[in-house]
Design a protein around this motif. Structure first.
Motif, PDB file in Angstrom:
ATOM      1  N   MET A 139       0.848  -1.217   0.000  1.00 28.36           N
ATOM      2  CA  MET A 139       0.000   0.000   0.000  1.00 28.36           C
ATOM      3  C   MET A 139       0.878   1.260   0.000  1.00 28.36           C
ATOM      4  O   MET A 139       1.758   1.395   0.840  1.00 28.36           O
ATOM      5  CB  MET A 139      -0.862  -0.031   1.267  1.00 28.36           C
ATOM      6  N   ASN A 140       0.630   2.165  -0.932  1.00 26.89           N
ATOM      7  CA  ASN A 140       1.426   3.397  -0.965  1.00 26.89           C
ATOM      8  C   ASN A 140       0.571   4.656  -1.151  1.00 26.89           C
ATOM      9  O   ASN A 140       1.094   5.720  -1.478  1.00 26.89           O
ATOM     10  CB  ASN A 140       2.509   3.315  -2.038  1.00 26.89           C
ATOM     11  N   GLN A 141      -0.733   4.533  -0.953  1.00 29.13           N
ATOM     12  CA  GLN A 141      -1.608   5.704  -1.068  1.00 29.13           C
ATOM     13  C   GLN A 141      -2.148   6.045   0.328  1.00 29.13           C
ATOM     14  O   GLN A 141      -2.853   5.243   0.945  1.00 29.13           O
ATOM     15  CB  GLN A 141      -2.803   5.409  -1.991  1.00 29.13           C
ATOM     16  N   TYR A 142      -1.790   7.232   0.800  1.00 27.15           N
ATOM     17  CA  TYR A 142      -2.244   7.661   2.123  1.00 27.15           C
ATOM     18  C   TYR A 142      -2.802   9.076   2.024  1.00 27.15           C
ATOM     19  O   TYR A 142      -2.354   9.864   1.188  1.00 27.15           O
ATOM     20  CB  TYR A 142      -1.084   7.625   3.128  1.00 27.15           C
ATOM     21  N   GLY A 150      -4.946  26.980  10.945  1.00 23.27           N
ATOM     22  CA  GLY A 150      -5.818  27.964  11.578  1.00 23.27           C
ATOM     23  C   GLY A 150      -6.812  28.570  10.595  1.00 23.27           C
ATOM     24  O   GLY A 150      -7.926  28.914  10.954  1.00 23.27           O
ATOM     25  N   THR A 151      -6.407  28.666   9.324  1.00 16.08           N
ATOM     26  CA  THR A 151      -7.267  29.273   8.302  1.00 16.08           C
ATOM     27  C   THR A 151      -7.918  28.227   7.414  1.00 16.08           C
ATOM     28  O   THR A 151      -9.109  28.300   7.131  1.00 16.08           O
ATOM     29  CB  THR A 151      -6.429  30.233   7.417  1.00 16.08           C
ATOM     30  N   ASN A 152      -7.123  27.252   6.967  1.00 18.15           N
ATOM     31  CA  ASN A 152      -7.652  26.256   6.032  1.00 18.15           C
ATOM     32  C   ASN A 152      -7.402  24.825   6.490  1.00 18.15           C
ATOM     33  O   ASN A 152      -6.406  24.524   7.139  1.00 18.15           O
ATOM     34  CB  ASN A 152      -7.015  26.434   4.643  1.00 18.15           C
ATOM     35  N   LEU A 153      -8.364  23.977   6.096  1.00 19.76           N
ATOM     36  CA  LEU A 153      -8.201  22.523   6.216  1.00 19.76           C
ATOM     37  C   LEU A 153      -7.820  22.035   4.829  1.00 19.76           C
ATOM     38  O   LEU A 153      -8.516  22.321   3.864  1.00 19.76           O
ATOM     39  CB  LEU A 153      -9.545  21.874   6.550  1.00 19.76           C
ATOM     40  N   ARG A 154      -6.724  21.278   4.731  1.00 22.56           N
ATOM     41  CA  ARG A 154      -6.292  20.819   3.415  1.00 22.56           C
ATOM     42  C   ARG A 154      -6.050  19.322   3.463  1.00 22.56           C
ATOM     43  O   ARG A 154      -5.586  18.792   4.472  1.00 22.56           O
ATOM     44  CB  ARG A 154      -5.007  21.532   2.993  1.00 22.56           C
ATOM     45  N   ALA A 155      -6.377  18.652   2.371  1.00 20.55           N
ATOM     46  CA  ALA A 155      -6.135  17.209   2.310  1.00 20.55           C
ATOM     47  C   ALA A 155      -5.776  16.822   0.890  1.00 20.55           C
ATOM     48  O   ALA A 155      -6.198  17.467  -0.078  1.00 20.55           O
ATOM     49  CB  ALA A 155      -7.366  16.437   2.771  1.00 20.55           C
ATOM     50  N   ALA A 156      -4.982  15.766   0.752  1.00 19.57           N
ATOM     51  CA  ALA A 156      -4.604  15.247  -0.563  1.00 19.57           C
ATOM     52  C   ALA A 156      -4.276  13.776  -0.419  1.00 19.57           C
ATOM     53  O   ALA A 156      -4.049  13.278   0.691  1.00 19.57           O
ATOM     54  CB  ALA A 156      -3.384  15.994  -1.106  1.00 19.57           C
ATOM     55  N   ILE A 157      -4.260  13.074  -1.554  1.00 14.21           N
ATOM     56  CA  ILE A 157      -3.791  11.692  -1.560  1.00 14.21           C
ATOM     57  C   ILE A 157      -2.318  11.701  -1.931  1.00 14.21           C
ATOM     58  O   ILE A 157      -1.929  12.265  -2.952  1.00 14.21           O
ATOM     59  CB  ILE A 157      -4.575  10.840  -2.570  1.00 14.21           C
ATOM     60  N   VAL A 158      -1.499  11.125  -1.065  1.00 11.80           N
ATOM     61  CA  VAL A 158      -0.050  11.168  -1.250  1.00 11.80           C
ATOM     62  C   VAL A 158       0.453   9.766  -1.586  1.00 11.80           C
ATOM     63  O   VAL A 158       0.074   8.790  -0.933  1.00 11.80           O
ATOM     64  CB  VAL A 158       0.644  11.671   0.042  1.00 11.80           C
ATOM     65  N   ASN A 159       1.280   9.702  -2.611  1.00 14.80           N
ATOM     66  CA  ASN A 159       1.989   8.452  -2.902  1.00 14.80           C
ATOM     67  C   ASN A 159       3.233   8.427  -2.015  1.00 14.80           C
ATOM     68  O   ASN A 159       4.153   9.221  -2.202  1.00 14.80           O
ATOM     69  CB  ASN A 159       2.370   8.410  -4.389  1.00 14.80           C
ATOM     70  N   THR A 160       3.256   7.517  -1.048  1.00 17.22           N
ATOM     71  CA  THR A 160       4.331   7.532  -0.051  1.00 17.22           C
ATOM     72  C   THR A 160       5.623   6.883  -0.578  1.00 17.22           C
ATOM     73  O   THR A 160       6.620   6.844   0.129  1.00 17.22           O
ATOM     74  CB  THR A 160       3.886   6.827   1.253  1.00 17.22           C
ATOM     75  N   ASP A 161       5.605   6.399  -1.829  1.00 22.28           N
ATOM     76  CA  ASP A 161       6.862   5.938  -2.448  1.00 22.28           C
ATOM     77  C   ASP A 161       7.592   7.087  -3.142  1.00 22.28           C
ATOM     78  O   ASP A 161       8.812   7.077  -3.254  1.00 22.28           O
ATOM     79  CB  ASP A 161       6.592   4.839  -3.489  1.00 22.28           C
ATOM     80  N   THR A 162       6.804   8.062  -3.633  1.00 20.50           N
ATOM     81  CA  THR A 162       7.402   9.125  -4.457  1.00 20.50           C
ATOM     82  C   THR A 162       7.275  10.516  -3.840  1.00 20.50           C
ATOM     83  O   THR A 162       7.983  11.435  -4.252  1.00 20.50           O
ATOM     84  CB  THR A 162       6.712   9.179  -5.833  1.00 20.50           C
ATOM     85  N   GLY A 163       6.325  10.698  -2.920  1.00 16.36           N
ATOM     86  CA  GLY A 163       6.055  12.033  -2.383  1.00 16.36           C
ATOM     87  C   GLY A 163       5.147  12.864  -3.274  1.00 16.36           C
ATOM     88  O   GLY A 163       4.811  13.998  -2.951  1.00 16.36           O
ATOM     89  N   PHE A 212       1.603  14.003  -4.905  1.00 15.94           N
ATOM     90  CA  PHE A 212       0.242  13.950  -4.374  1.00 15.94           C
ATOM     91  C   PHE A 212      -0.742  14.430  -5.417  1.00 15.94           C
ATOM     92  O   PHE A 212      -0.366  15.089  -6.389  1.00 15.94           O
ATOM     93  CB  PHE A 212       0.121  14.777  -3.088  1.00 15.94           C
ATOM     94  N   ASP A 213      -2.012  14.061  -5.235  1.00 15.56           N
ATOM     95  CA  ASP A 213      -3.053  14.541  -6.140  1.00 15.56           C
ATOM     96  C   ASP A 213      -4.321  14.847  -5.355  1.00 15.56           C
ATOM     97  O   ASP A 213      -4.429  14.509  -4.176  1.00 15.56           O
ATOM     98  CB  ASP A 213      -3.329  13.516  -7.256  1.00 15.56           C
ATOM     99  N   HIS A 214      -5.262  15.509  -6.062  1.00 16.84           N
ATOM    100  CA  HIS A 214      -6.554  15.891  -5.483  1.00 16.84           C
ATOM    101  C   HIS A 214      -6.409  16.710  -4.195  1.00 16.84           C
ATOM    102  O   HIS A 214      -7.181  16.540  -3.254  1.00 16.84           O
ATOM    103  CB  HIS A 214      -7.459  14.671  -5.298  1.00 16.84           C
ATOM    104  N   LEU A 215      -5.409  17.601  -4.198  1.00 12.55           N
ATOM    105  CA  LEU A 215      -5.255  18.528  -3.061  1.00 12.55           C
ATOM    106  C   LEU A 215      -6.493  19.421  -2.996  1.00 12.55           C
ATOM    107  O   LEU A 215      -6.851  20.064  -3.970  1.00 12.55           O
ATOM    108  CB  LEU A 215      -3.999  19.381  -3.242  1.00 12.55           C
ATOM    109  N   THR A 216      -7.167  19.397  -1.858  1.00 13.06           N
ATOM    110  CA  THR A 216      -8.403  20.156  -1.692  1.00 13.06           C
ATOM    111  C   THR A 216      -8.328  20.963  -0.407  1.00 13.06           C
ATOM    112  O   THR A 216      -7.855  20.467   0.616  1.00 13.06           O
ATOM    113  CB  THR A 216      -9.614  19.189  -1.631  1.00 13.06           C
ATOM    114  N   SER A 217      -8.765  22.213  -0.484  1.00 12.26           N
ATOM    115  CA  SER A 217      -8.679  23.112   0.667  1.00 12.26           C
ATOM    116  C   SER A 217     -10.045  23.711   0.951  1.00 12.26           C
ATOM    117  O   SER A 217     -10.744  24.134   0.030  1.00 12.26           O
ATOM    118  CB  SER A 217      -7.665  24.220   0.322  1.00 12.26           C
ATOM    119  N   ILE A 218     -10.448  23.699   2.215  1.00 14.06           N
ATOM    120  CA  ILE A 218     -11.696  24.360   2.620  1.00 14.06           C
ATOM    121  C   ILE A 218     -11.383  25.210   3.859  1.00 14.06           C
ATOM    122  O   ILE A 218     -10.413  24.935   4.563  1.00 14.06           O
ATOM    123  CB  ILE A 218     -12.828  23.342   2.947  1.00 14.06           C
TER     124      ILE A 218
END
Ligand SMILES: [Zn+2]
Length: 321
Positions: free
Chosen positions: A1-4, A11-24, A26-32
């Motif tokens: 498994m390499n997708q985390y 304090g201002t934004n919540l951000r999340a993305a899917i990171v490939n932990t073999d390469t560093g 990431f995709d689908h970075l989303t901020s709210i």
């Protein structure tokens, strides 16, 4: 498994993305917006929805994701998955069960880590610290975060609260810091400290273009404005970065003397000033470190930018699973 999933609770934004932990990568970075004033229950509910949205938008199944890492700006009980004190969020989140709340909502293994330690781990794994045994990392922003990797291990002593490099004293008689100690590096060289040096220069009527650049609206003075003034040749602005860099250099010299890292990595928003900040750090370190060899110690700029922490949280989750 390499997708985390890497999550950054800011304090201002919540951000999340899917990171490939073999390469560093990431995709689908989303901020709210964090909307922290709504309280921790509301923020955690929004965080869980954000994580599920990122997974759904990426077209992945939940079974293809190994877990979730959350970078948190403050003190944690890592063992029990609680936030203890988040100074930049209203209510400060005492004993909030962030880890288990999110794990239950999204049905994935979830792990917490301090955001500066996450940045350190990100830079060590895929950025400026890659390939060496030991690094010290300073994150210069609203506060000054820190992290240490010693002999290829992220230092998480004292429940992960150690390595707060911004809260080491550089003046034993200095002003009281938000943490209660006196003369912490953070008081002298954080973003707000640099801003207040700029405001002071304008109020004192020193010959500087900083005031003119913001139409004498002091609220608009930022480290970036002072940086731009310095680049345009403003001597006062250059001196402000010189002072901030000298202070960071004193703290860095202490860490180098104590730990002997191969690299000192300077990251965080204020580090975008580049050599304007790094040159005085290098000079101060060269002047002050005398008892150990500086031949194999480099002072370098962070490489992963504002996403180092996000990447590091995902790496942390993979380490814990
Ligand atoms: Zn402090």
């Amino acid at each position: 498994m390499n997708q985390y999933i890497g999550v950054d609770l800011g304090g201002t934004n919540l951000r999340a993305a899917i990171v490939n932990t073999d390469t560093g990568q990431f995709d689908h970075l989303t901020s709210i917006p964090t909307l922290a004033r709504e309280g921790h229950d509301s923020v955690m509910a929004r965080m869980a929805t954000l994580i599920e949205t990122v997974i759904a938008d990426s077209g992945r199944k939940k079974s293809e994701v190994g877990g979730v890492g959350i970078g948190v700006p403050g003190a944690l009980d890592m063992e029990n998955g609680l936030t203890l004190f988040l100074p930049n969020l209203p209510g400060t989140w005492p004993n909030v069960p962030l880890r288990d709340t999110i794990a239950e909502r999204v049905q994935l293994p979830t792990f917490l880590i301090n955001d500066a330690r996450a940045m350190t781990l990100g830079e060590y794994t895929f950025g400026a610290g890659h390939g060496v045994d030991s690094i010290a990392c300073f994150g210069i922003g609203t506060g000054i975060g820190g992290g240490l990797v010693i002999n290829r291990r992220l230092l998480l002593n004292l429940g992960g609260t150690a390595a707060e490099l911004g809260h080491t004293s550089i003046d034993m008689n200095g002003p009281v810091c938000g943490c209660g100690n006196r003369g912490c590096l953070e008081v002298y060289a954080s973003g707000p400290a640099i801003t207040s040096m700029g405001i002071k220069a304008v109020v004192q009527g020193l010959t500087t273009r900083i005031g003119e650049m913001v139409n004498y609206d002091l609220n608009r003075i930022t480290p970036k404005v002072i940086y731009e003034a310095a680049r345009a040749g403003d001597a006062i602005a250059k001196d402000i970065y010189e002072r901030a860099g000298t202070y960071i250099g004193v703290a860095a010299a202490n860490i180098i003397t104590a730990v002997g890292p191969n690299k000192v990595v300077i990251g965080g928003g204020v580090s975008q000033a580049g050599d304007l900040l790094l040159d005085p750090i290098r000079r101060t370190v060269a002047e002050r470190v005398n008892v150990t060899s500086m031949e194999s110690v480099q002072i370098v700029h962070a490489e992963l930018g504002p996403n180092a922490g996000l990447i590091g949280t995902a790496v942390w989750a993979k380490t814990c699973v």
